[in-house]
Structure formats: structure tokens, C-alpha cells
Write an enzyme that holds these catalytic residues in place. Structure first.
Site, short mmCIF file in Angstrom:
data_model
loop_
_atom_site.label_atom_id
_atom_site.label_comp_id
_atom_site.label_asym_id
_atom_site.label_seq_id
_atom_site.Cartn_x
_atom_site.Cartn_y
_atom_site.Cartn_z
N GLU A 141 0.81 -1.21 0.00
CA GLU A 141 0.00 0.00 0.00
C GLU A 141 0.85 1.27 0.00
O GLU A 141 0.49 2.27 -0.63
CB GLU A 141 -0.96 0.01 1.20
CG GLU A 141 -2.20 -0.87 1.05
CD GLU A 141 -1.93 -2.35 1.30
OE1 GLU A 141 -0.79 -2.70 1.67
OE2 GLU A 141 -2.88 -3.15 1.15
N HIS B 180 -12.08 -4.69 9.06
CA HIS B 180 -12.72 -4.59 7.75
C HIS B 180 -13.97 -3.71 7.83
O HIS B 180 -14.93 -3.91 7.10
CB HIS B 180 -13.11 -5.99 7.23
CG HIS B 180 -11.96 -6.85 6.84
ND1 HIS B 180 -11.17 -7.49 7.76
CD2 HIS B 180 -11.43 -7.16 5.63
CE1 HIS B 180 -10.22 -8.18 7.13
NE2 HIS B 180 -10.35 -7.99 5.84
C1 LIG Z 1 -1.81 -4.77 4.27
C2 LIG Z 1 -2.92 -5.55 3.68
N1 LIG Z 1 -3.33 -5.29 2.43
C3 LIG Z 1 -4.35 -5.97 1.88
C4 LIG Z 1 -4.99 -6.96 2.57
C5 LIG Z 1 -6.17 -7.72 1.95
N2 LIG Z 1 -5.83 -9.13 1.77
C6 LIG Z 1 -6.19 -10.07 2.67
S1 LIG Z 1 -5.60 -11.60 2.26
C7 LIG Z 1 -4.90 -11.00 0.84
C8 LIG Z 1 -4.12 -11.92 -0.05
C9 LIG Z 1 -2.99 -12.54 0.71
O1 LIG Z 1 -2.24 -13.34 -0.12
P1 LIG Z 1 -1.08 -14.23 0.48
O2 LIG Z 1 -0.24 -13.38 1.37
O3 LIG Z 1 -0.40 -14.89 -0.65
O4 LIG Z 1 -1.81 -15.27 1.43
P2 LIG Z 1 -2.87 -16.40 0.98
O5 LIG Z 1 -4.22 -15.79 1.02
O6 LIG Z 1 -2.48 -16.86 -0.38
O7 LIG Z 1 -2.73 -17.48 2.00
C10 LIG Z 1 -5.11 -9.64 0.71
C11 LIG Z 1 -4.62 -8.80 -0.41
C12 LIG Z 1 -4.55 -7.18 3.88
N3 LIG Z 1 -5.14 -8.11 4.65
N4 LIG Z 1 -3.53 -6.48 4.41
#
Ligand SMILES: Cc1ncc(C[n+]2csc(CCOP(=O)(O)OP(=O)(O)O)c2C)c(N)n1
Ligand SMILES: Cc1ncc(C[n+]2csc(CCOP(=O)(O)OP(=O)(O)O)c2C)c(N)n1
Ligand SMILES: [Mg+2]
Ligand SMILES: [Mg+2]
Lengths: 321, 338, 338, 321
Positions: A58, A125
Site C-alpha cells: 500500500e 474490515h
Molecule cells: C496490508 C494488507 N493489504 C491488503 C490486505 C487484503 N488481503 C487479505 S488476504 C490478501 C491476499 C494474501 O495473499 P497471500 O499473502 O499470498 O496469502 P494467501 O491468502 O495466499 O494465504 C489480501 C490482499 C490485507 N489483509 N492487508
């Protein structure tokens, strides 16, 4: 055909991409996937090379947008949830917000924040961070409460030469519907009388406008005529329209979904009492969320935030003053 | 690699140009230090002493159409990128006619419309802004340009550094990220800042190319920065340059840097790159003592003139100040004060 | 390496224990998915399907005195670390008796006083908190413990990840940072997330040890995680584990993951680690079909009982809720509402 | 011997380290160097193994402190300047501030923010972010205005079970002096009548208390008796003391060094008008900084923020109402 608040946001972006080659969209999952809320659905397909998936960064997302704005482009950045803008806070308030003042080079970025509470959203959220952005000089903070405003204000946000924090309420996304998109709109910075009345002014913004209007309907059954002012923009804040309303009603209730310390309701009350003290014939009151994180459980959540019922109750108290 | 005569002449010209920027930067810094001691400057003064070779080596390889985000110790690079001395002086002295018009000061200066980005203080924050400029240029179809962002080794501990370098790598932007490892972040030594053997080891983790350079070595420095910048310009994606040197001054002029051990100062790391450059130019017959004297006196005159001019110039006037942070005229009308 | 009989018996026990956690986690996740579809859960449901081997492999190597900061896909690791199923169910169903008492939900649960840290949603943010627990333990003179923080590959793009890993390296903390590279961050593929050949290449840049593991390979996974955790426990500083797998579900239960190409699902990466584990245990005579059936029915009963119990339990009552975020009683008296 | 505000902060930390083995200090250059402002001078030497230099990682600094607090320690984190807490914003408001509410495990961390304007500081070394922290539930925000309060409130901050944002004004560091350290103090959350008067209540905090008192002295020469309330703590905010003062004076001016939108002055005015409307016999007024970044040049800087002169002028306007 009916258009939701979410459709309006998508359409405004499509419109901006179509009309202005300087516009592009950057955000997590905004590309082929169309965004966590589908606010950018199909836009990457319709506008190839204009919609980009970002890494989960971000801070760098806003930095990139500022750099592109320096080059004369007009980026729209989608934060997946408003809550996550906290990690972009520095780039928003110290980089984007100060650029024009320091250099005379405008920083026309639009940061879309899906914000506000929905049942089951929980502490991370559901947040409503409009206050922290409004506090910093150099930012415009918009909080559309209707489908029409979601559309026209987003278009204006992109057109404005300043960084805009565009707070779109997640509850309104699919909940609010309109028949068609507007062709004209109030200018940014003007509040709107959402309902006319002469007994009490209720100032609200974003999702709380709907609740305030419902409370007004409830109170109408009891014989009270409530005027509801929809702020539309919390910074700049249209003090004139509020004071003109208070001049008619003599009474003021400011309602916000955000936390009680500081914020929009404090700013509203404080301005009205400084500038329109003599117009008030009862103590002005505020109604905010409680001073805790936003709870997950629907029972707690409903009690945490103002509701039609608590707005009506607060209004009755003032009316009986 | 063999060089043709004209190539070697061009290299010599670049070296002379770099040296002149280093000299002008050193003398300008000295002047700011003197003005600071005389109480003529408000706020901090931050010098690039010891870092001039690195900084100039960046600037001499940039074109006007490139992008540059210098940091606090980059007076030499700023001059090499084309900043007039008067811009620096006006900013330090708060002249209303400077690029920041007294609103911001000292090292917080630039001209974004010229690709010269004015730093905010928050370390690491400028890198992604450079990315944004480069990203926008690409969208506009502009190629063959590069953007250089400068950081100290301390700034590599910021999240902003990481997000931005990764972002540049994902977008394969022509970013050159130059880390000046001057052994200290304010008073903090490198062993409290990172635990890797060499910051250049970070490059592989981002999928970017890396370059290590001894920044006390004038000619090597120019050559390596030239190579890194050329790689980025040629489309090979982000380049990480890790330069090694010692800060030959305090963090700012308020700091006597008593925490730097004499052994370190007396080690090869503590060599003064300006002296190294002079010896190099002499040895290579690129300049002689007389030439150095001329350059020096020209620089001093230029600086003194700039200071005299800026001191005569009006300070910003709070009554004429618009007191609005917004670009949108129509929204300014709505603004309230209390 | 040759194993003694008792060593190999211990390994077998660990494998059986890990499998049981995987199975319980899978069945628990399935139950949450069913409750979600039935509209019984508020907010999102996030499954660990495909990630159970990795997650369980972490948990089985941790002691009660260790520290664990799981993420959204770690139901198996949570169970292996000792979380009772009822804690998970109460949190998802919002029971007032759960560890989060309805204030927070779904995967945002834990018991910090037991070294089991409840995630905040902001990706990367928990890693430095684990550092802090480990740092405090060291100050108190406690050694021989480790802390595991789990992240997805997408979370490696956050500044928080970088700052925390670097901080752990500088302090040489017994942190094991486990990256589950499940190929997607929500819908975003890895080529939009990073540009390095392998995330394990990041380790050198922090000066930490690294371990790569195919997380579809049940026994390898357990072995490698054991090794990484043992290295940290023995004082070799932070360990970076990069595990490769495929998310065998949507980001959350609202997502059909239509963006995952069938070829990827059908590749070795798309193997179901639970099936792999079953085959392994069968082959090694560590369990037979009857045993699997018993474990399954035990788990189902445990889950059904927990759900039935949580559904009978009181929801949090807004009128009994204190509505204060402060621990200090005397300051609560001063609090105002409006 | 005289003790500065800065000495008091050093002494309070020495005291806390001495009395409580759970206390440690973590921050950039706080070790052998003693901190950018020398607020931790010699503490590393006096308390070996208790004072640690951190990398330039504000987010991780707060994260580490929260983890240590979970383990029962009481970390003091020094931000080099308050302005840089913007990159720790997420860990402060979402990690530290929510921990107790979510888990019932207290989070006793103290975040020291050298804050506020000094001449030549410019946009990024002058900020006053108390408002953004006060807006989030779960944080205590303290703003000592005297040497005595700097000492006793910092001690109390460390003792409190909640995360405390301790705003120490950089201008007061060497400017304010006292004869000795206090042995007793008002509790946290209580405001203080810094000067008694009956014509007008001026509410101020941090460095503005001194300016308000000087303005009061100036106005005394004109025959006005100004009461100055020093908030001490902006969250919790001691509405009772303010309202009791307004009950005596009937008039209110709220002064803050922060930006005008939202913030402490809005909260003060808004609470007084909601709860003590009938006590006011003139419109309450606010005086804040201007709505731009903090300027570098001393001329602009002095005009950007409230001063003795502008406070006196604003007071006169209310008094003549
Ligand atoms: C700082 C931040 N930005 C955006 C999000 C929204 N978000 C929640 S899970 C996710 C994807 C996470 O991907 P990854 O780290 O690969 O974990 P996975 O879901 O694949 O286990 C996002 C973008 C967040 N939780 N925190
Ligand atoms: C995010 C952030 N934290 C703290 C500071 C305060 N600060 C300014 S310069 C500096 C040291 C920087 O060290 P380094 O990056 O090595 O650069 P150098 O000064 O050595 O050139 C610090 C800590 C800052 N500017 N930004
Ligand atoms: Mg350095
Ligand atoms: Mg992933």
C-alpha cells in the site's frame, strides 16, 4: 434496469477511463479479477493497458500514484479495504497531501476506500478513517451517500487537481439502487438537503444519511419534521448549508459512524456553535459509534454504531428540550 | 576492455565534469556549515562530505529527461543533474524566490516538473514516487530514460524501501536504486541496522541486478555508476547499487560524530574522495594545479554571489501567503479557518 | 542418514500426529464452509485446503512454551499447537464464551498469554510482534524457545514483512518465518507480486538461513520444518522457510477461484497433501484404512459436538458489554460517549 | 540547579528503569548516543542491557514493543520525531490499540513522540499528530505542558496498562525550566487550572499553555481575568474541569497548535456546547494552526500557528462580544 452504488462506481471509472487518457487504475486484484468488490469488473478488458494489479504494498501503491500524478496522469488507486490504508498513511498525508503546497505541482490522485461497517466485518474490515485524512492539510475527503453521488463525485474526484480520499460505503454497495445515472450534480464541497424539515437539523454523511432519513420518517409519524443534511464532502465541509438549516430549525444533531473522539461530528458542532451560536435554541448533540474497535458479532456491531433507532432517540431528546 | 581515443577522451571529460561538481558541492556545503555556525540558517544543515564522488557519479550520467530523487548528502549529484547553486542557497536561506519559496527548506528541494524530485523526510518514501514517474513515462510511450533514487544504508531498514524496490522489479522499471553505505545512520552502526554480509546480497531476492562500488575510488565510482545506469536505460530492469564509504562529517552540523572510531576514519574507507579525485586527475593529466585553482575560485565566486543575492532577496511574506494546501481554486473558496 | 529404531518410531509418531491435525483441520474447514453456505456464519470463511501439511508440520514441532502467529490458512497448525476445536468454532460462530468473545471473529483468534498470537488483518504486521515476544523472553533469560510467524507469498510485498525479518536478523532472534507460496494472493499470481526466481533468495539479503520445501510432500514437509525450527531453537538465528504449494480453494468461501488455470490444478503442485499423507502413512504402515476411519469419525464427532455446543451458547450481549477499549479501570471512569 | 523539560523526561525514564525491571527503551540512536534530543543520555550506560538502538523500522519498532508488552514488559519506544510515527501508524492504531479489547491482555507500551513546531523545522519535523491517535479507540494521549508534568506523566504513562502516546513538545525541551522534580501530581485524565480568572476560559495543551498564559498576562493589563485550563491529557479529555471553568466564566476559547479540521479544539468546543450549552454567554471559539503543512521559514511558521498575540486577539474578540 436498476443501478447500484457499486455499479455507479464502476461506471464512473469506465467513464473516466474512456474520456481521459491520463486516467489509470492501480490496486490489488483490480485487473482480470475486477476487484474484491467487483468495482473494476471488466475494466481491464475494456481498457487494455490501463488497469494494473499491484503487489500488496500500500505504501508503494500511493507512492507510484504520486509519481504518475507528477507526470500529469490521473491515477485511481483502490485500497482493498479502507482499513488497509493505514499502511499507506504516510504516503497519503506526507507525500501526496504536501506535494502541491511544497512545489506548486498538483497531485491529482484518487484513493478509493471501501469503508464503513457491515455485519461480520470485525475490527479490521469496517473502519471509517475519514477523520484522520480530513485532519491533514491538502486532502479532499468525499463521502457519497447516494448512487448518483457515488457516480458524479467519483468523476469529479478524478477531475480535481488535488488528492481525493474517496470513501465508498461497503454497506451501500449493493444496498442502494437508482434508476439511472445522473447527468448533473452539485459541485464538490456543497452539502445537500436530503430531506426538508423545520424542527431539527440532522447532519449526516455516507451510510448514516439513509439511517437519518429513516429516523426522520419514524419521527414524522410523531409529528416532527426533521431536516436531514447530507454532507457529501467532509472536507471541505459546507458550513453554510448546515448553518442555513440550523437557522430554520434551531436544533442540531450530528451523526457519524466513526469513533466519538474528534471527527466529523465534533467539527460540525464546533463550527455551528462558533459561527451560528445565536441560531441554536437547544444544545447541539452528537451521535457516533462507541469508542472501541468495531465488533465482529452482529449483536455488538448493531449496538456499536448509530442506528435508525438511536438516531430517532437522540433526536427526540433534543426535540423535547 | 580497450577504449578508442575518442571514448577515452569522453571518459576524461566526464571525470572532469564530475570532479567540478564534487568541488562545487564541497565548497557549497562548507559555506552552509559556516552560515549555520554563524546562526544564519534555520533548522539543520546536512553535508555530503565523503559522498561527493558517488553523488556526482550519478548526476553526470543522467540526462535532463531522466528522473532523480536525491537525498540529504547529494549536493554533488544535484549540481551534476543541473541544479543551479542559487536554488540550493535560496532554499537554505528561505528566500521567497527559491524553488520551495520558504515553505520547505535545506535538503527538501527539487523541481518535480523537471524530473527532480524534492524529498520528504520520511526515509524510503521517495523510491516508489520515482517508480510512479517511470511508470507514467512508460504509459506515455517514453523509453530510454532512467530514474535514480538515493538512500543511505539506514534507510534500507524501512518498509518503504522494500515495497518500492519490489514494485520496480515487478514492473521492470528503469530504476537505479543507489545505497550509500556510509557506515552510520545518524549514530547507528551497520551491525544494528542489518545482519547480511553485504547489502548487495539483497538484489537476488528482488530479482534485480546489483553493483558494488568503493565510493572512495573516484574513477571506479564513475565507471560503475555509468554501467548501472546504462543497464537500466537499456531495459534490463532495476539496478541496485551498493556503495561503500564513510561519512566524513556529523549526521548534521549539530553533530560532532564522536561515535566514529578513529581507526575507521584512518582506514582506506576514510579517504576523502575529493582528494582521491584530484590525485587521479593530476595523474591522468586531466587537470593541473592551476586548473584546480581556477575551478575553486570560480566555484567560490559563484557560491558567494549566490549567498549575497539570496540574502538580499525577500523572505516569504505571511500576509501575502495564500495559506491553502489545495491546487483546486474553486475548493479554496470553501475553505474555513478557525 | 541412518536412524535408530527409536528415532524412526518418534518420526512415525510425529507423522501420525501431524496427519491427525491435518484431517481435523480439513474436516473443520469443511464444516465452516457448510455453515457459511447455510448462512450461519457472519463475514468471511477462509480455508487452509492444500496447506494442511505445511501448517501441521509447524505445529507438531512447537512446544507449549513456544510462540506461534498463524495466519488465515493455518487451522492445522493451530490444532497442532494445541488450540481446542471449540475455540475455533466459538470464534466463527461468535459465541460469547470463545477466546474473542464475539468481539473478533473467524481466523482472528488466539490467546496471547499462551504464546498464541491472534492475527490482525494487516498482512505482515504479526511478525514483529513475534519478535517482541522473543526479545522479551530473552531479556527474561528464557532460552530454547522459538517463535513461528506464518505468511503467504503475497504478504512478502509488505513493508512490515521486511522490517520485521530484518529486525529479527539484527537481534538474532529465534524466529522461524514460514512463507506459504500458494501461487496466489487472492487472485494475484506471483508474477505480479515479485520478480525473484525464488523467495528463498531473500534470505541472504537479511543474513538469515533459508529452507525450501515442497509442501505437497507430507513427510518432507514435516522433516524440513522440524529442521528449520530446530536450527532456530539451537540459536542459529532467524530461519526463512519458503514452502511451495497450491491453494486448493478460493481466497475465501465467497470466491470460486476461477482464475486458477486447470493446468496448474492438475500439475504436481495441485496434489492434495492430505491424500499424499494418507498414502504415505499407509505405505509406511503407520495407519491402515480402519484407523483412518476411526480418526475421521472421531474428528467429525468432535466438530459436530463443538458446533452444537457453540450454537447453544449465548451470543455477546450489547447491554452487558463494557464498551471500553482500555485496560486501566480508573481511566474508564473518565470516558465519555457521544 | 534547574531542571529542563528534557531533563525531566530523561529522569522519568531513569526512574522507571530503576524501579521497574520490566521497563526497557527501544528507539533509533537512543543507546550510546543518547537519542537525537539527548532524552536518553547515559541511560544505556547506567542501565546496561535495558536500552537498545533500533533499525530505522518504525513499524517493526512498535510491533516489537507490543510483543514485549504481551510478555509483561513495559517498553518505552522513542520515535526520533513524532512526524515519523506516520510509518508506525498501523501498528499503533491497529495492533497496540486493539490488543486489550480483543484479547483482554493489556498492552502497556509508551510511545514517546518529540512533537510540535520549532522555527526551521519545516513540514516533516514539526507535526502534532495527537488528533489521529486520540481518534482511535484504545490509546491514551498525553500532552504535558510543564516540567513537572513531563516527569510525573511519563512515569504514569509507563505504569498505565494501556498504550500511551506521549507527546513531548520539542520547543519546551530546553525552554522550560523548574527548580525540582515533583513528588506528587494530578492523576492522568485530570486537567489543571494553569491560571485562574473569571472572564474567559482558554483551554490549551502542550506548548500552547505557555502562550495562553502569556496572553492572559497581556490581557490582565487591560483588566481582563483569563482562566487558562491546561488539558494535560487530550484523551481522556477532562470535560468536567473545562465545564466547571466555563460555568465560572461563561466564555470559551480553545487553542491548539494542530491543524484546524477536527482535533482537540473541535472536541473541546463540541463537548462544552453539548453538555454545558446554557453556561455559555458568547459563541465559543477555536484557534488552531492554518490548514497547510508547517512552513520552514520562521516568518511563515510564526504566522502559521497560534501565538501569544493571536490568542490575545481571539480572546479580546470574545470578551467584547
Ligand atoms: C496490508 C494488507 N493489504 C491488503 C490486505 C487484503 N488481503 C487479505 S488476504 C490478501 C491476499 C494474501 O495473499 P497471500 O499473502 O499470498 O496469502 P494467501 O491468502 O495466499 O494465504 C489480501 C490482499 C490485507 N489483509 N492487508
Ligand atoms: C522513517 C524515518 N525514520 C527516522 C528518520 C530520522 N532520520 C533522518 S536521517 C536518519 C539516519 C539515516 O541514515 P542513512 O539512511 O544511513 O543515511 P545517512 O544519513 O547515513 O546518509 C534518521 C534516522 C527519518 N527521516 N525517517
Ligand atoms: Mg548511513
Ligand atoms: Mg498466497
Amino acid at each position: 434496469m436498476s443501478i447500484t452504488y457499486l455499479d455507479a462506481i464502476r461506471e464512473a471509472q469506465a467513464h473516466a477511463l474512456r474520456d481521459d487518457p491520463r486516467v489509470f487504475i492501480y490496486g490489488q486484484d483490480v485487473g482480470a479479477f475486477g476487484g474484491a468488490f467487483k468495482a473494476t469488473k471488466n475494466l481491464q478488458k475494456e481498457f487494455p493497458g490501463r488497469v494494473f494489479d499491484s503487489p500488496i504494498s500500500e505504501d508503494a501503491m500511493i507512492g507510484l500514484a504520486v509519481g504518475a500524478a507528477i507526470e500529469g496522469l490521473r491515477p485511481i488507486v483502490e485500497m482493498q479495504f479502507a482499513d488497509f490504508s493505514s499502511v499507506a498513511f504516510n504516503q497519503i498525508v506526507n507525500q501526496a497531501a504536501t506535494l502541491f503546497w511544497r512545489t506548486q505541482v498538483p497531485c491529482p490522485i484518487t484513493v478509493r476506500l471501501p469503508f464503513g461497517g457491515t455485519s461480520g466485518g470485525g475490527p479490521f474490515h469496517s473502519q471509517t478513517p475519514e477523520t484522520i485524512y480530513a485532519h491533514y492539510p491538502g486532502l479532499i475527503v468525499l463521502t457519497p451517500a447516494t448512487v448518483e453521488d457515488a457516480y458524479s463525485m467519483l468523476l469529479e474526484a478524478v477531475a480535481i487537481d488535488d488528492p481525493v480520499i474517496f470513501c465508498e460505503h461497503k454497506f451501500l454497495y449493493r444496498h442502494l439502487k437508482a434508476e439511472k445515472l445522473p447527468t448533473e450534480a452539485l459541485p464538490i464541497g456543497k452539502a445537500r438537503i436530503a430531506r426538508e424539515g423545520r424542527d431539527l437539523t440532522v447532519v449526516a454523511y455516507s451510510a448514516m444519511v439513509q439511517d437519518a432519513k429513516e429516523a426522520a420518517t419514524e419521527l414524522a409519524a410523531e409529528g416532527w419534521e426533521i431536516e436531514v443534511v447530507d454532507l457529501r464532502s467532509v472536507k471541505p465541509l459546507d458550513t453554510d448549508t448546515i448553518i442555513a438549516s440550523v437557522a430554520r430549525t434551531g436544533k442540531l444533531l450530528a451523526v457519524g459512524e466513526a469513533w466519538p473522539w474528534g471527527g466529523v461530528t465534533a467539527e460540525v458542532i464546533s463550527r455551528v456553535t462558533s459561527e451560528g451560536f445565536g441560531l441554536l435554541d437547544a444544545p447541539p448533540q452528537r451521535l457516533n459509534a462507541k469508542d472501541t474497535p468495531v465488533p465482529y458479532h452482529p449483536n455488538l456491531w448493531a449496538a456499536h454504531r448509530p442506528t435508525v433507532r438511536s438516531i430517532a432517540a437522540a433526536a427526540r431528546k433534543i426535540l423535547r428540550h | 576492455m580497450l577504449q578508442t581515443v575518442s571514448e577515452s577522451r569522453a571518459v576524461g571529460e566526464t571525470q572532469r565534469a564530475a570532479y567540478r561538481c564534487m568541488l562545487r558541492a564541497r565548497l557549497l556545503d562548507d559555506k552552509f556549515a559556516a552560515l549555520y555556525r554563524a546562526g544564519k540558517i534555520h533548522g539543520g544543515v546536512f553535508l555530503g562530505r565523503g559522498q561527493e564522488a558517488l553523488s556526482a557519479a550519478i548526476g553526470v550520467h543522467l540526462n535532463k529527461s531522466d528522473v532523480f530523487a536525491p537525498l540529504i548528502r547529494d549536493a554533488a549529484g544535484r549540481l551534476a543533474f543541473g541544479e543551479p547553486i542559487i536554488d540550493a542557497v535560496r532554499t537554505y536561506l528561505g528566500s521567497a524566490l527559491g524553488p520551495m519559496r520558504g515553505r520547505d527548506g535545506n535538503v527538501h528541494r527539487g523541481r518535480p516538473q523537471a524530473g527532480y524530485l524534492p524529498m520528504i523526510s520520511h526515509l524510503g518514501a521517495m523510491v516508489s514516487v520515482v517508480n510512479g514517474v517511470l511508470f507514467a513515462r512508460r504509459l506515455k510511450g517514453i523509453s530510454g530514460i532512467v530514474g535514480v533514487a538515493c538512500l543511505g544504508e539506514g534507510a534500507t531498514s524501512t518498509g518503504a524501501f522494500h515495497e518500492a524496490l519490489n514494485q520496480a522489479a515487478v514492473e521492470k522499471l528503469p530504476l537505479v536504486l543507489v545505497i550509500a553505505n556510509n557506515q552510520f545512520a545518524y549514530s547507528t552502526p551497520t551491525n544494528r541496522q542489518f545482519a547480511c554480509a553485504d547489502l548487495a546480497d539483497r538484489a537476488a531476492g528482488y530479482g534485480v541486478e546489483s553493483h558494488s562500488v568503493d565510493a572512495t575510488e573516484f574513477s571506479v565510482c564513475i565507471e560503475k555508476l555509468g554501467a548501472a545506469i546504462a543497464r537500466a536505460r537499456a531495459g534490463h530492469g532495476p539496478q541496485l547499487v551498493v556503495a561503500t564509504l564513510l561519512r566524513l562529517c556529523g549526521h548534521g552540523e549539530h553533530d560532532d560524530a564522536g561515535y566514529i572510531a578513529p581507526e575507521m576514519k584512518n582506514s582506506p574507507l576514510g579517504r576523502d574522495c575529493l582528494k582521491v579525485a584530484e590525485e587521479f586527475l593530476l595523474k591522468k593529466n586531466l587537470a593541473d594545479a592551476a586548473q584546480f585553482a581556477v575551478w575553486r575560485s570560480e566555484a567560490i565566486r559563484e557560491i558567494e554571489d549566490a549567498v549575497a543575492q539570496a540574502q538580499r532577496e525577500p523572505a516569504p511574506d505571511p500576509y501575502e501567503e495564500k495559506w491553502s494546501a489545495l491546487a483546486s481554486e474553486k475548493l479554496n473558496e470553501l475553505r474555513e479557518e478557525h
